[in-house]
Design a protein around this motif. Structure first.
Motif, PDB file in Angstrom:
ATOM      1  N   LEU A 104       0.818  -1.213   0.000  1.00  0.00           N
ATOM      2  CA  LEU A 104       0.000   0.000   0.000  1.00  0.00           C
ATOM      3  C   LEU A 104       0.849   1.259   0.000  1.00  0.00           C
ATOM      4  N   ASN A 105       2.001   1.212   0.648  1.00  0.00           N
ATOM      5  CA  ASN A 105       2.832   2.408   0.806  1.00  0.00           C
ATOM      6  C   ASN A 105       3.778   2.652  -0.353  1.00  0.00           C
ATOM      7  N   ARG A 106       3.686   1.868  -1.387  1.00  0.00           N
ATOM      8  CA  ARG A 106       4.575   2.071  -2.541  1.00  0.00           C
ATOM      9  C   ARG A 106       4.158   3.263  -3.390  1.00  0.00           C
ATOM     10  N   THR A 107       2.909   3.681  -3.282  1.00  0.00           N
ATOM     11  CA  THR A 107       2.437   4.839  -4.039  1.00  0.00           C
ATOM     12  C   THR A 107       1.803   5.831  -3.080  1.00  0.00           C
ATOM     13  N   LEU A 108       1.800   7.080  -3.503  1.00  0.00           N
ATOM     14  CA  LEU A 108       1.202   8.129  -2.684  1.00  0.00           C
ATOM     15  C   LEU A 108      -0.299   7.915  -2.539  1.00  0.00           C
ATOM     16  N   ALA A 109      -0.944   7.382  -3.577  1.00  0.00           N
ATOM     17  CA  ALA A 109      -2.384   7.153  -3.521  1.00  0.00           C
ATOM     18  C   ALA A 109      -2.756   5.957  -2.659  1.00  0.00           C
ATOM     19  N   GLY A 110      -1.787   5.070  -2.393  1.00  0.00           N
ATOM     20  CA  GLY A 110      -2.072   3.893  -1.580  1.00  0.00           C
ATOM     21  C   GLY A 110      -3.044   2.933  -2.224  1.00  0.00           C
ATOM     22  N   ASP A 111      -3.012   2.845  -3.566  1.00  0.00           N
ATOM     23  CA  ASP A 111      -4.001   2.045  -4.284  1.00  0.00           C
ATOM     24  C   ASP A 111      -3.417   0.782  -4.913  1.00  0.00           C
ATOM     25  N   THR A 112      -2.235   0.347  -4.438  1.00  0.00           N
ATOM     26  CA  THR A 112      -1.641  -0.875  -4.966  1.00  0.00           C
ATOM     27  C   THR A 112      -2.497  -2.079  -4.593  1.00  0.00           C
ATOM     28  N   GLN A 113      -2.761  -2.956  -5.554  1.00  0.00           N
ATOM     29  CA  GLN A 113      -3.536  -4.155  -5.269  1.00  0.00           C
ATOM     30  C   GLN A 113      -2.699  -5.119  -4.440  1.00  0.00           C
ATOM     31  N   LEU A 114      -3.285  -5.637  -3.367  1.00  0.00           N
ATOM     32  CA  LEU A 114      -2.545  -6.524  -2.476  1.00  0.00           C
ATOM     33  C   LEU A 114      -2.402  -7.908  -3.087  1.00  0.00           C
ATOM     34  N   VAL A 125       8.047 -12.298   6.832  1.00  0.00           N
ATOM     35  CA  VAL A 125       9.057 -12.781   5.891  1.00  0.00           C
ATOM     36  C   VAL A 125       9.861 -11.559   5.488  1.00  0.00           C
ATOM     37  N   TRP A 126      11.074 -11.460   6.008  1.00  0.00           N
ATOM     38  CA  TRP A 126      11.863 -10.243   5.829  1.00  0.00           C
ATOM     39  C   TRP A 126      12.673 -10.299   4.546  1.00  0.00           C
ATOM     40  N   ARG A 127      12.682  -9.187   3.832  1.00  0.00           N
ATOM     41  CA  ARG A 127      13.424  -9.053   2.579  1.00  0.00           C
ATOM     42  C   ARG A 127      14.275  -7.789   2.668  1.00  0.00           C
ATOM     43  N   ARG A 128      15.569  -7.944   2.462  1.00  0.00           N
ATOM     44  CA  ARG A 128      16.477  -6.796   2.587  1.00  0.00           C
ATOM     45  C   ARG A 128      16.314  -5.870   1.385  1.00  0.00           C
ATOM     46  N   VAL A 129      16.132  -4.565   1.659  1.00  0.00           N
ATOM     47  CA  VAL A 129      15.943  -3.600   0.580  1.00  0.00           C
ATOM     48  C   VAL A 129      17.032  -2.536   0.544  1.00  0.00           C
ATOM     49  N   SER A 130      17.844  -2.458   1.589  1.00  0.00           N
ATOM     50  CA  SER A 130      18.896  -1.445   1.618  1.00  0.00           C
ATOM     51  C   SER A 130      19.911  -1.825   2.683  1.00  0.00           C
ATOM     52  N   ASP A 131      21.165  -1.388   2.467  1.00  0.00           N
ATOM     53  CA  ASP A 131      22.187  -1.613   3.484  1.00  0.00           C
ATOM     54  C   ASP A 131      22.412  -0.368   4.335  1.00  0.00           C
ATOM     55  N   GLY A 132      21.581   0.650   4.159  1.00  0.00           N
ATOM     56  CA  GLY A 132      21.710   1.879   4.932  1.00  0.00           C
ATOM     57  C   GLY A 132      20.967   1.802   6.250  1.00  0.00           C
ATOM     58  N   GLN A 133      20.899   2.940   6.917  1.00  0.00           N
ATOM     59  CA  GLN A 133      20.221   3.019   8.215  1.00  0.00           C
ATOM     60  C   GLN A 133      19.048   3.987   8.184  1.00  0.00           C
ATOM     61  N   SER A 134      18.604   4.342   6.979  1.00  0.00           N
ATOM     62  CA  SER A 134      17.455   5.229   6.816  1.00  0.00           C
ATOM     63  C   SER A 134      16.486   4.618   5.819  1.00  0.00           C
ATOM     64  N   VAL A 135      15.207   4.900   6.012  1.00  0.00           N
ATOM     65  CA  VAL A 135      14.179   4.414   5.105  1.00  0.00           C
ATOM     66  C   VAL A 135      13.101   5.487   4.987  1.00  0.00           C
ATOM     67  N   ARG A 136      12.505   5.612   3.801  1.00  0.00           N
ATOM     68  CA  ARG A 136      11.429   6.574   3.549  1.00  0.00           C
ATOM     69  C   ARG A 136      10.249   5.841   2.944  1.00  0.00           C
ATOM     70  N   TRP A 137       9.062   6.216   3.368  1.00  0.00           N
ATOM     71  CA  TRP A 137       7.878   5.569   2.823  1.00  0.00           C
ATOM     72  C   TRP A 137       6.671   6.496   2.936  1.00  0.00           C
ATOM     73  N   HIS A 138       5.669   6.244   2.057  1.00  0.00           N
ATOM     74  CA  HIS A 138       4.382   6.926   2.147  1.00  0.00           C
ATOM     75  C   HIS A 138       3.595   6.266   3.275  1.00  0.00           C
ATOM     76  N   ASP A 139       3.294   7.024   4.293  1.00  0.00           N
ATOM     77  CA  ASP A 139       2.513   6.472   5.404  1.00  0.00           C
ATOM     78  C   ASP A 139       1.148   7.144   5.420  1.00  0.00           C
ATOM     79  N   GLN A 140       0.106   6.349   5.237  1.00  0.00           N
ATOM     80  CA  GLN A 140      -1.246   6.897   5.141  1.00  0.00           C
ATOM     81  C   GLN A 140      -1.693   7.597   6.425  1.00  0.00           C
ATOM     82  N   ARG A 141      -1.055   7.290   7.535  1.00  0.00           N
ATOM     83  CA  ARG A 141      -1.430   7.932   8.792  1.00  0.00           C
ATOM     84  C   ARG A 141      -1.001   9.393   8.839  1.00  0.00           C
ATOM     85  N   THR A 142      -0.042   9.760   7.990  1.00  0.00           N
ATOM     86  CA  THR A 142       0.472  11.137   7.994  1.00  0.00           C
ATOM     87  C   THR A 142      -0.151  11.993   6.896  1.00  0.00           C
TER      88      THR A 142
END
Length: 363
Positions: A104-114, A125-142
């Motif tokens: 859901l958080n991949r787009t600003l509209a939050g309309d990705t089909q699950l 089920v964890w999948r590594r997406v970055s080796d950094g220590q920061s992450v950014r995402w669209h959060d519908q609560r904000t």
């Protein structure tokens, strides 16, 4: 017959545009869902309880929440059903492919089909997406994702007001942490004064093309148009740096990387306008053509593409919103003015060439 300097300039410009397209193509998706501007201001007010090394902020005009974890332990971001969504720590950033928030958080509209595997009750089920220590995402609560404004905003749209307080829950070990913030409605500015300023600037600069080119006044007019075009180029470069900072770029290296990957069109346009302005100041051959072409690119990529900044209260540029509006207005005025001045001078030169009698060939 097109003069040789003009033909050479056309070849150089065509090659430059081809290189520009090649560079910009792979970066087209960068920030593709970032807003051009918004009237909702999202801000992080704090983290509680405070954790040294754990910080959060809003980026991309409030479109994304950024969390940085420089503590020695992992921190989990919880999704909309309280399930583990992200894990950030010394080992990098991981996302839970079973969390609906991952999709859901991949787009600003939050309309990705699950997908079928999205199940908040399932084991992560964890999948590594970055080796950094920061992450950014669209959060519908904000965010405010509805097409219509909240009822209290619709009742008083000219008044700045709180839409809601929001909380994004985190988990560190067995403890719970909260990223707290606010979402406010900020009335949009009146775009009319900025359009008036851009129009006046366009008329003043474009008038340089009406001055006869072969006179001392014409030389000064060309240099003046070149200087103002260079000013517009500097405004475009400043705009790209401001966008990179607003997108979360940190340090000189981070800003440079974002400029070369996410803001390359506007950056190269600004640099091209600076070069074309210097070309005109030096009264080089085909300066009129360079003015017109660089002005058109500046108008399109630094001006037209950022028009929303003039009528939105929150701009996707670091710093005061009025500064962003000044930069866009300068880019518009100088770009359009350079186009008019360059084309008018080219037209005058073409007429003069046609009216000049041919020199007889000596026998």
């Amino acid at each position: 017959m097109i003069p040789a300097p003009l033909r050479r300039a056309a070849v150089v410009v065509t090659a430059a545009l081809a290189a520009l397209l090649a560079l910009a193509g792979p970066a087209a998706a960068h920030g593709a869902d970032a807003p051009d501007g918004t009237d909702y201001r999202a801000e992080v007010t704090g983290i509680g309880p405070a954790q040294p090394g754990l910080t959060a902020r809003m980026v991309e005009a409030g479109a994304r929440l950024e969390l940085t974890n420089r503590t020695p332990a992992d921190v989990e971001v919880l999704g909309y059903s309280g399930e583990p969504y992200l894990r950030i720590g010394p080992g990098g950033v991981y996302e839970n492919s079973r969390s609906p928030a991952t999709y859901l958080n991949r787009t600003l509209a939050g309309d990705t089909q699950l997908p079928p595997e999205a199940d908040p009750a399932a084991a992560p089920v964890w999948r590594r997406v970055s080796d950094g220590q920061s992450v950014r995402w669209h959060d519908q609560r904000t965010l405010w994702r509805e097409a219509d404004p909240p009822a209290q905003v619709a009742a008083a749209p000219d008044r700045e007001q709180r839409v809601r307080d929001w909380v994004v829950p985190l988990r560190a070990g067995t403890g719970t942490i909260e990223v707290r913030g606010t979402l406010d409605w900020v009335p949009p500015p009146d775009a009319y004064p900025w359009w008036v300023a851009a129009t006046l600037g366009f008329l003043v600069i474009g008038a340089a093309g009406l001055v006869p080119a072969g006179t001392a006044t014409g030389v000064r007019a060309l240099r003046g148009a070149g200087a103002l075009l260079a000013l517009g180029g500097a405004a475009a470069v400043a705009l790209t740096v401001g966008k990179a900072l607003d997108a979360g770029a940190a340090g000189a290296g981070g800003v440079l990387l974002d400029l070369l990957t996410g803001q390359v069109w506007t950056l190269l346009t600004g640099l091209g306008a600076l070069a074309a302005g210097g070309y005109a100041l030096a009264r080089r051959p085909a300066a009129d053509f360079a003015l017109a072409l660089a002005g058109a690119c500046l108008t399109l990529f630094a001006g037209v593409s950022n028009l929303a900044v003039l009528s939105r209260s929150v701009a996707p540029v670091a710093g005061p919103p009025d500064l962003a509006r000044v930069l866009v207005t300068v880019a518009l005025a100088t770009g359009l003015g350079a186009v008019a001045a360059g084309l008018l001078r080219l037209r005058t030169a073409s007429r003069a060439a046609r009216n000049t009698p041919a020199t007889p060939v000596a026998r």
